[in-house]
Motif scaffolding. Structure first.
Motif, PDB file in Angstrom:
ATOM      1  N   VAL A 109      43.850  42.760  38.380  1.00 18.57           N
ATOM      2  CA  VAL A 109      43.433  41.490  38.431  1.00 18.57           C
ATOM      3  C   VAL A 109      43.584  40.712  36.855  1.00 18.57           C
ATOM      4  CG1 VAL A 109      41.997  41.778  40.005  1.00 18.57           C
ATOM      5  CG2 VAL A 109      40.942  42.264  37.956  1.00 18.57           C
ATOM      6  N   LYS A 110      43.532  41.708  35.807  1.00 22.05           N
ATOM      7  CA  LYS A 110      43.678  40.918  34.712  1.00 22.05           C
ATOM      8  C   LYS A 110      44.880  40.342  34.232  1.00 22.05           C
ATOM      9  CE  LYS A 110      40.450  43.467  31.579  1.00 22.05           C
ATOM     10  NZ  LYS A 110      40.223  44.438  30.498  1.00 22.05           N
ATOM     11  N   ARG A 111      46.017  41.200  34.841  1.00 24.90           N
ATOM     12  CA  ARG A 111      47.456  40.747  34.786  1.00 24.90           C
ATOM     13  C   ARG A 111      47.667  39.368  35.411  1.00 24.90           C
ATOM     14  NH1 ARG A 111      48.836  46.206  35.543  1.00 24.90           N
ATOM     15  NH2 ARG A 111      49.369  45.668  37.706  1.00 24.90           N
ATOM     16  N   GLN A 112      46.996  39.353  36.704  1.00 22.35           N
ATOM     17  CA  GLN A 112      47.251  38.316  37.620  1.00 22.35           C
ATOM     18  C   GLN A 112      46.309  37.101  37.242  1.00 22.35           C
ATOM     19  OE1 GLN A 112      49.674  37.997  39.910  1.00 22.35           O
ATOM     20  NE2 GLN A 112      50.377  40.117  39.175  1.00 22.35           N
ATOM     21  N   GLU A 113      45.282  37.395  36.341  1.00 23.98           N
ATOM     22  CA  GLU A 113      44.393  36.343  35.811  1.00 23.98           C
ATOM     23  C   GLU A 113      43.315  35.718  37.163  1.00 23.98           C
ATOM     24  OE1 GLU A 113      46.109  33.318  33.559  1.00 23.98           O
ATOM     25  OE2 GLU A 113      46.445  34.686  31.974  1.00 23.98           O
ATOM     26  N   THR A 114      43.117  36.883  38.207  1.00 21.73           N
ATOM     27  CA  THR A 114      42.421  36.466  39.117  1.00 21.73           C
ATOM     28  C   THR A 114      40.844  36.818  39.040  1.00 21.73           C
ATOM     29  OG1 THR A 114      42.969  38.379  40.251  1.00 21.73           O
ATOM     30  CG2 THR A 114      44.388  36.835  40.871  1.00 21.73           C
ATOM     31  N   CYS A 115      40.292  37.095  38.196  1.00 20.68           N
ATOM     32  CA  CYS A 115      38.903  37.472  38.140  1.00 20.68           C
ATOM     33  C   CYS A 115      38.469  37.291  36.691  1.00 20.68           C
ATOM     34  CB  CYS A 115      38.681  38.832  38.418  1.00 20.68           C
ATOM     35  SG  CYS A 115      36.847  39.452  37.570  1.00 20.68           S
ATOM     36  N   GLN A 116      37.761  35.933  36.516  1.00 23.23           N
ATOM     37  CA  GLN A 116      37.039  35.750  35.217  1.00 23.23           C
ATOM     38  C   GLN A 116      35.620  35.748  35.095  1.00 23.23           C
ATOM     39  OE1 GLN A 116      38.969  34.920  32.657  1.00 23.23           O
ATOM     40  NE2 GLN A 116      41.074  35.048  33.651  1.00 23.23           N
ATOM     41  N   PRO A 117      34.993  36.350  34.094  1.00 21.77           N
ATOM     42  CA  PRO A 117      33.559  36.321  34.179  1.00 21.77           C
ATOM     43  C   PRO A 117      32.964  35.075  34.236  1.00 21.77           C
ATOM     44  CG  PRO A 117      34.382  37.956  32.554  1.00 21.77           C
ATOM     45  CD  PRO A 117      35.685  37.031  33.212  1.00 21.77           C
ATOM     46  N   PRO A 118      31.926  34.855  35.023  1.00 18.18           N
ATOM     47  CA  PRO A 118      31.294  33.582  34.903  1.00 18.18           C
ATOM     48  C   PRO A 118      30.751  32.893  33.792  1.00 18.18           C
ATOM     49  CG  PRO A 118      29.793  35.150  35.754  1.00 18.18           C
ATOM     50  CD  PRO A 118      31.095  35.810  35.685  1.00 18.18           C
ATOM     51  N   THR A 119      30.979  31.749  33.302  1.00 19.50           N
ATOM     52  CA  THR A 119      30.448  31.147  31.892  1.00 19.50           C
ATOM     53  C   THR A 119      28.934  31.188  31.871  1.00 19.50           C
ATOM     54  OG1 THR A 119      30.660  28.987  32.953  1.00 19.50           O
ATOM     55  CG2 THR A 119      32.416  29.875  31.603  1.00 19.50           C
ATOM     56  N   ASP A 120      28.199  30.949  32.986  1.00 14.56           N
ATOM     57  CA  ASP A 120      26.637  31.384  33.310  1.00 14.56           C
ATOM     58  C   ASP A 120      26.425  32.657  33.503  1.00 14.56           C
ATOM     59  OD1 ASP A 120      23.908  30.922  34.151  1.00 14.56           O
ATOM     60  OD2 ASP A 120      24.492  29.065  34.962  1.00 14.56           O
ATOM     61  N   SER A 121      25.780  33.162  32.714  1.00 16.29           N
ATOM     62  CA  SER A 121      25.313  34.727  32.842  1.00 16.29           C
ATOM     63  C   SER A 121      24.337  34.847  34.005  1.00 16.29           C
ATOM     64  CB  SER A 121      24.874  35.335  31.634  1.00 16.29           C
ATOM     65  OG  SER A 121      23.659  34.690  31.239  1.00 16.29           O
ATOM     66  N   ASN A 122      23.790  33.980  34.227  1.00 16.84           N
ATOM     67  CA  ASN A 122      22.635  33.920  35.264  1.00 16.84           C
ATOM     68  C   ASN A 122      23.108  33.885  36.650  1.00 16.84           C
ATOM     69  OD1 ASN A 122      20.307  33.974  33.683  1.00 16.84           O
ATOM     70  ND2 ASN A 122      20.026  31.836  33.302  1.00 16.84           N
ATOM     71  N   ASN A 123      24.276  32.923  36.917  1.00 12.56           N
ATOM     72  CA  ASN A 123      24.944  33.224  37.921  1.00 12.56           C
ATOM     73  C   ASN A 123      25.661  34.390  38.177  1.00 12.56           C
ATOM     74  OD1 ASN A 123      24.319  30.558  38.762  1.00 12.56           O
ATOM     75  ND2 ASN A 123      26.113  29.715  37.878  1.00 12.56           N
ATOM     76  N   GLY A 124      26.254  35.151  37.164  1.00 16.42           N
ATOM     77  CA  GLY A 124      27.039  36.331  37.253  1.00 16.42           C
ATOM     78  C   GLY A 124      26.093  37.512  37.742  1.00 16.42           C
ATOM     79  N   ASN A 125      24.877  37.597  37.096  1.00 15.81           N
ATOM     80  CA  ASN A 125      23.865  38.373  37.490  1.00 15.81           C
ATOM     81  C   ASN A 125      23.250  38.448  38.897  1.00 15.81           C
ATOM     82  OD1 ASN A 125      23.575  39.882  34.743  1.00 15.81           O
ATOM     83  ND2 ASN A 125      22.173  38.341  34.198  1.00 15.81           N
TER      84      ASN A 125
END
Length: 274
Positions: free
Chosen positions: A122-138
């Motif tokens: 997924v890093k090579r394909q750039e299909t997963c990016q950590p959310p900019t809003d950490s609360n949404n990510g949690n």
């Protein structure tokens, strides 16, 4: 929805001679706290258990590195499963269950290798990016953990049967509602069998168990395109041994929660019919 709830409560009223684990037991419902190992004294001879502890430390550090590389953002359910495995192995080592720990370390290493391959992909394909809003990510991580726990709790089967535990059907109903609200996930259902019986028969029975879970999830409204099934027969036991309670625990399904665009990374082609 009324029809679905009626089906669930109707199934709860069914009684029979099937044997299932006690409430809250079995499957992956147990959450063991990570054990603090007893210290090794300077004059203490080293044995096989110390090698296993070293292997556990290596696996734990491997998982730590993957989490630092954002694996938990991309594959929250798989990381959650790996954390549970890590705590379970620590408990086994502290309790002197060396054979169980050795078997589970093999499973954990394979899980981490697959997670690393998936993360690299997924890093090579750039299909997963950590959310900019950490609360949404949690929030996403907590949701994935909740769904994963529902799908992997109370999931044993009676001997030579693909009949679902009624409690597990309720879990599937709740999980399917969450999955229908959050469409970024798909499921990989893997069927398992205990050690009794011929290998081919165990493979077929384990696959029927996975298909039965898929059937109920479909009844509860989850798209079949988001559900993949596979079987490992008796080749991936949760516990080692042939005691009745061990065999019961090994008659199960395991369900991985994957991102919708995440490759399945199966060892063999997925059985996705039915």
């Amino acid at each position: 929805m009324k029809k679905i709830l009626g089906l669930v409560f109707g199934l709860l009223s069914v009684s029979g001679c099937t044997s299932f684990a006690e409430p809250g037991k079995g499957g992956e419902a147990e959450n063991y706290p990570q054990a603090a190992f007893s210290p090794v004294m300077p004059d203490q001879p080293l044995g096989p258990e110390h090698g296993l502890r070293f292997d556990w430390e290596l696996a734990a550090r491997h998982l730590d590195i993957l989490i630092l590389e954002k694996a938990e953002w991309c594959f929250p359910a798989t990381v959650h499963q790996a954390k549970q495995n890590e705590a379970r192995i620590a408990r086994e080592l502290e309790g002197g269950l060396q054979l169980d720990a050795a078997n589970d370390l093999v499973i954990q290493r394979n899980l981490l290798k697959r997670l690393e391959r998936q993360l690299d992909y997924v890093k090579r394909q750039e299909t997963c990016q950590p959310p900019t809003d950490s609360n949404n990510g949690n929030s996403d991580i907590e949701l994935a953990q909740k769904i994963h726990d529902l799908l992997n709790r109370d999931n044993q089967f009676a001997f030579n049967s693909a009949e679902l535990n009624p409690k597990y059907i309720v879990n599937l109903s709740e999980a399917s509602q969450l999955l229908n609200q959050h469409k970024d996930f798909k499921l990989l259902i893997t069927g398992h069998a205990d050690a009794l019986g011929e290998e081919d028969a165990n493979q077929n029975l384990a696959l029927e168990r996975a298909k039965q879970v898929k059937r109920y999830l479909s009844i509860f409204g989850l798209s079949q395109q988001r559900i993949h099934v596979d079987s490992v027969g008796s080749n991936d036991p949760y516990l080692s041994g042939t005691e009745p309670h061990v065999r019961l625990t090994n008659r199960r399904v395991t369900i991985e929660l994957l991102q919708l665009d995440q490759p399945l990374m199966l060892e063999k082609p997925s059985h996705n019919e039915g």
